[in-house]
Design a protein around this motif. Sequence first.
Motif, PDB file in Angstrom:
ATOM      1  N   MET A 145       0.850  -1.187   0.000  1.00 25.91           N
ATOM      2  CA  MET A 145       0.000   0.000   0.000  1.00 25.91           C
ATOM      3  C   MET A 145       0.891   1.244   0.000  1.00 25.91           C
ATOM      4  O   MET A 145       1.805   1.353   0.827  1.00 25.91           O
ATOM      5  N   ARG A 157      -2.680  10.647  -3.454  1.00 28.73           N
ATOM      6  CA  ARG A 157      -2.820   9.526  -4.375  1.00 28.73           C
ATOM      7  C   ARG A 157      -2.785   8.256  -3.532  1.00 28.73           C
ATOM      8  O   ARG A 157      -1.791   7.977  -2.873  1.00 28.73           O
ATOM      9  N   ASN A 158      -3.881   7.500  -3.549  1.00 27.47           N
ATOM     10  CA  ASN A 158      -4.012   6.312  -2.721  1.00 27.47           C
ATOM     11  C   ASN A 158      -3.859   5.051  -3.569  1.00 27.47           C
ATOM     12  O   ASN A 158      -4.630   4.833  -4.504  1.00 27.47           O
ATOM     13  N   TYR A 159      -2.887   4.226  -3.235  1.00 27.25           N
ATOM     14  CA  TYR A 159      -2.680   2.958  -3.939  1.00 27.25           C
ATOM     15  C   TYR A 159      -2.781   1.838  -2.892  1.00 27.25           C
ATOM     16  O   TYR A 159      -1.783   1.428  -2.302  1.00 27.25           O
ATOM     17  N   ASN A 161      -3.798  -1.270  -3.312  1.00 25.84           N
ATOM     18  CA  ASN A 161      -3.367  -2.563  -3.840  1.00 25.84           C
ATOM     19  C   ASN A 161      -2.357  -2.304  -4.952  1.00 25.84           C
ATOM     20  O   ASN A 161      -2.577  -2.678  -6.106  1.00 25.84           O
ATOM     21  N   ALA A 162      -1.249  -1.673  -4.580  1.00 22.57           N
ATOM     22  CA  ALA A 162      -0.262  -1.276  -5.583  1.00 22.57           C
ATOM     23  C   ALA A 162       0.319  -2.487  -6.307  1.00 22.57           C
ATOM     24  O   ALA A 162       0.404  -2.511  -7.538  1.00 22.57           O
ATOM     25  N   CYS A 163       0.727  -3.493  -5.530  1.00 20.22           N
ATOM     26  CA  CYS A 163       1.297  -4.714  -6.097  1.00 20.22           C
ATOM     27  C   CYS A 163       1.529  -5.707  -4.965  1.00 20.22           C
ATOM     28  O   CYS A 163       1.235  -5.407  -3.807  1.00 20.22           O
ATOM     29  N   HIS A 170       7.568  -0.859  -7.452  1.00 16.38           N
ATOM     30  CA  HIS A 170       6.328  -0.368  -8.057  1.00 16.38           C
ATOM     31  C   HIS A 170       6.574   1.024  -8.629  1.00 16.38           C
ATOM     32  O   HIS A 170       7.198   1.869  -7.980  1.00 16.38           O
ATOM     33  N   ILE A 172       4.946   4.557 -10.072  1.00 21.05           N
ATOM     34  CA  ILE A 172       3.754   5.407 -10.067  1.00 21.05           C
ATOM     35  C   ILE A 172       3.916   6.473 -11.148  1.00 21.05           C
ATOM     36  O   ILE A 172       4.738   7.390 -10.997  1.00 21.05           O
TER      37      ILE A 172
END
Length: 276
Positions: A145, A157-159, A161-163, A170, A172
């Motif tokens: 996250m 910017r909210n991730y 479930n980025a990876c 990761h 962006i």
Amino acid sequence: MALSPYGPHGPLIGKVGNLVSYILNGQAVTRTIGHKRTRHSKDQLANYQSMAVTMRLLKNMTTFINSSFEIEARGTVKNQHNLATSYNKKQALQGEYPNISVDYSKVVLSYGDLEIAQNLKMVKTDTGLQISWDTQDGLAHDMVMILVHHPVDGQSRNYINACRRDAGSHFIPFVEEEKLHEQMEVYICFKSADGKRISNSVYLGNLNGAQETEEEKQEKRKYDALKARFEQVSANYLWMQQLDRGLHTSTKAFRTLEKEYEVLKNRLDRLPGKPI
């Protein structure tokens, strides 16, 4: 008027006198309704500003904290936003009233016992952010996250479930090139695949330094204008105190000037925007 929908021995719902009762997260709550005060102590004003700064910080992080604090909120009467507010109001603020601000290195976006990845790195490229970490076989399926916060406009910017953790990195991408050059504060945490454990959040650092928000610029302009007026009134006030060995202090003109001096001094002490 209060209602008793749960029977004569159940909780009331509504207002009785200066008490209001309601159900919050399955729990009956009763609180008093206070009277609004026109004057507040410095401690009260500091508390109000601390809360305002904290709420402004978290305003656009809702998607992230709803996931990152969901585990801790389970089985309690608190929700995710309550937890995030409590942690950051206590730990992530700096300065004294009226210049309380956020210490981004101390912001808490998750709290747990899951292992944090080692060798975390962040690099800004021409088109975005590259974030990397060491992988661990036993924790390969953990979700990563990431949150990128832009203090200038308060957006995030909210991730969530980025990876997966075993990806090791990761990227962006930034479509808006100007955003890549704004102040950024970046955070990361790891959540288990079964959703039962989460790590503490880690501050990856600041990019592009600290920049003033439009609100901060306005506060400084107001402070400078008030300070200039106070210095003018102060000079006249001190001059009249010394004039004719203080005989002018009994005149209406002096009393009016003295009142303005005291009002301006009090406002200046409580107005944000003072240089730190």
